[in-house]
Design an enzyme around this catalytic site. Sequence first.
Site, short mmCIF file in Angstrom:
data_model
loop_
_atom_site.label_atom_id
_atom_site.label_comp_id
_atom_site.label_asym_id
_atom_site.label_seq_id
_atom_site.Cartn_x
_atom_site.Cartn_y
_atom_site.Cartn_z
N LYS A 69 1.40 35.74 -194.30
CA LYS A 69 2.87 35.61 -194.18
C LYS A 69 3.23 34.50 -193.18
CE LYS A 69 3.48 39.89 -192.98
NZ LYS A 69 2.07 40.28 -193.14
N THR A 70 2.59 34.55 -192.03
CA THR A 70 2.91 33.55 -191.02
C THR A 70 2.49 32.16 -191.50
OG1 THR A 70 2.70 35.23 -189.31
CG2 THR A 70 2.61 32.94 -188.58
N ASP A 108 10.04 35.23 -188.99
CA ASP A 108 8.76 35.94 -189.12
C ASP A 108 8.94 37.36 -188.58
OD1 ASP A 108 6.10 36.40 -189.66
OD2 ASP A 108 5.31 35.07 -188.09
N GLU A 109 8.07 38.29 -188.97
CA GLU A 109 8.12 39.69 -188.47
C GLU A 109 9.52 40.27 -188.66
OE1 GLU A 109 5.44 41.27 -187.23
OE2 GLU A 109 4.07 39.64 -186.71
N GLN A 158 4.30 47.46 -190.63
CA GLN A 158 4.08 46.99 -189.27
C GLN A 158 5.35 47.03 -188.44
OE1 GLN A 158 1.20 43.68 -188.70
NE2 GLN A 158 1.41 43.42 -190.90
N ARG A 207 -5.77 43.89 -186.68
CA ARG A 207 -5.98 42.70 -185.86
C ARG A 207 -7.43 42.23 -185.93
NH1 ARG A 207 -1.84 41.06 -186.65
NH2 ARG A 207 -1.69 42.90 -187.94
#
Length: 739
Positions: free
Chosen positions: A35-36, A220-221, A251, A604
């Site tokens: 995504k990032t 983002d996020e 998330q 992560r």
Amino acid sequence: MTLDPILEPLNEAQRAAVTAPLAPVLVLAGAGSGKTRVLTHRIAWLIQAEGASPHSVLAVTFTNKAAGEMRTRIEHLLGVPPGQLWIGTFHGIAHRLLRRHWREAGLSESFQILDSEDQQRLIKKLLKAQQLDESRWVPREVQWFINSNKDEGRRPKDLKAGNDPVRAQMIRLYGLYEETCERNGVVDFAELLLRSFELLRDQPALLQHYRQRFRHVLVDEFQDTNAIQYAWLRLIAGADGHPYVVGDDDQSVYRWRGARVENLQQFQRDFAGAKLYRLEQNYRSTGTILAAANGLIANNSGRLGKTLWTSGERGEPVRLYAAFNERDEAEFVTQRIRDHVARGGMRRDIAILYRSNAQSRVFEEAFLSARIPYRVYGGLRFFERAEIKDALAYLRLLVNRRDDASFERIVNLPTRGIGAKSLDTLREAAKTAGGSLWEAAGLCLGAGLGAKASAALQGFIGLIERLAAEVAGLALHEQVDRMLAVTGLIEFHRREKADRGEARVENLEELVSAARGFSADGANADLPPLEAFLAHAALESGEGQADAWEDCVQMMTLHTAKGLEFPIVFLSGMEDGLFPHQRSITDLEGLEEERRLCYVGMTRAMKQLYLTYAEQRRLHGIDSYSQPSRFIKETPEELLEEIRPRLQVMRPVAAGRFAHERAFARPGGAYAPSFAAGRLRGESEVPGFRLGARVRHGKFGEGVILSLEGSGPQARVQVNFERQGTKWLVMQYANLEPL
Ligand code: ATP
Ligand code: MG
């Protein structure tokens, strides 16, 4: 296939999302699916293929560090610096707008940012002035009331008390708090967002200007945006704009701070014709780690539903370590780090993640004594240490004399004979005159204060004025250096006792290095260096800490780890009550948020994931015994491997099972988990105790030794007690009596 550097490193689905037509876009995808990366490439693509000017792009990231990385990445993709592109956090961007338009926003030109601790101190003072009892009006609760209302976009005037006297009082305090901030020229974090929202909402010409300028807004996020951030986004994008947002409902971990995961669905309703893109391939983690995370998160309900797979290798099992206590846990991690480094690995590959900040201390101690460089992100932040805040308060007062919080902090530091009584007089005078403490000090000099206090105050005012004149025009680090010398702060701490003073002096010296290494990033580039530095200190405490260049182990809370990735991850403190947190155990929504946090933690990890827990833990000075986290039980068992053989000890060693563990353990190291090695070592290194020997324990009674591990003070023994069952004990503390 094109060799275009922007599109080539993407898979089909990512490419489709990057080249999406100019319409509102939501990219909904699981952890590590790019995504990032997609967001970053989209910006480069807009500039290169769509001919968008960097000037027209506004990108919102989750941390300032992420903003910096994104900028570098875009530069790399385009081959030129992306110039006037705005990238930052919501707070950073709001701050930048307010600096530019302080007048329209009704702020003073040199307004300062109040961090959470400053904010609480200010609230305490307010309660005192109102003669309200802190045990009834808990400062933290007042703070929460204020911030959560600001996060929802509500001013005191928008709030109704109804027949609720408690609420009425809270609303009144909120109002008084606002007046105080206004008077002091300070702005808290929530205020940055709300104020910049109101600025755009109430200044149509300004809004028009920014809407025309920022034709491309990317976030983002997105799952962690709160009400005011989302309102801000809608405002600046405009009804017919085309914001580009990426996120993952699994998330979302800031519900407690007002984040609204519903914004993911709301987005599709608010922006007509929004296009949904999904990415399903994970590029980050091994198959095993991904399966573990997927297995865990499957326990949550009400998910939006996503697929996530990897073509990567299965990798090693997820390792589970049951420690005796928190020191043993830290010791275990230390040993694994040493092994990794001994094999030529980098320390920065390793992240220690924990649920609560307080857990870091034991790891820090273990790393310090093992001489393992480490870095704590967030939490024990450099800029939050008392001596640093004192020094910053001097700098803030240089910039803005009306900053009462800073004034109070340093007026008598180092001690110069301005006591609590004189300060009370100043406060009274300030209140009567409706001005700042600095102004009141001028008024009280001849009148109101005793001769001694007057002289002391005069000295302080003179000091600040002289210092301001002296540092004007100097380079930033010289300004800081001069300030430390002239104010006597360094001397003051040098005279303090032993280690403590020494550490403080070191920290202060570190502040000069921090200033030397500081260069204002995009958001603060237009400010004078000192002001940019102060804004940086308030906004980014913890990130970009000292020693960023050194190869060190990374430590941070699970919340801070969002968006990042590391080859090796330790999820520590996996105990019920700690993680999931006690507060959330009985509340279904809270528990689901904790589970998402665990999902964030697991995802992560790229190559190796460790889950560790302690059977006994001393935290905040209290010992507790707890059950392993339910999240361990929710992780598919076949993916887990327990490092300590535990109950298998009496059985012969299954040759294969711990084979790779043996490769990990250092010869003679305390953690070689091979049973055979453990037995040999146990017999030779814990004199007087053998496997199978009968022993007596003061509390648990009689039992038989099942296993011995380690040596010296680390030695541990597993005993099967007749009445209490099997327990692991630390030899040093167990006081076992051979029978
Ligand atoms: P998170 O949900 O944790 O924020 P994300 O969806 O933003 O994750 P990224 O951080 O963008 O994922 O990507 C995860 C990792 O996968 C990064 O190391 C990234 O460089 C890599 N990656 C993403 N897409 C590809 C691709 N098409 N080819 C190779 N590597 C990729
Ligand atoms: Mg990401």
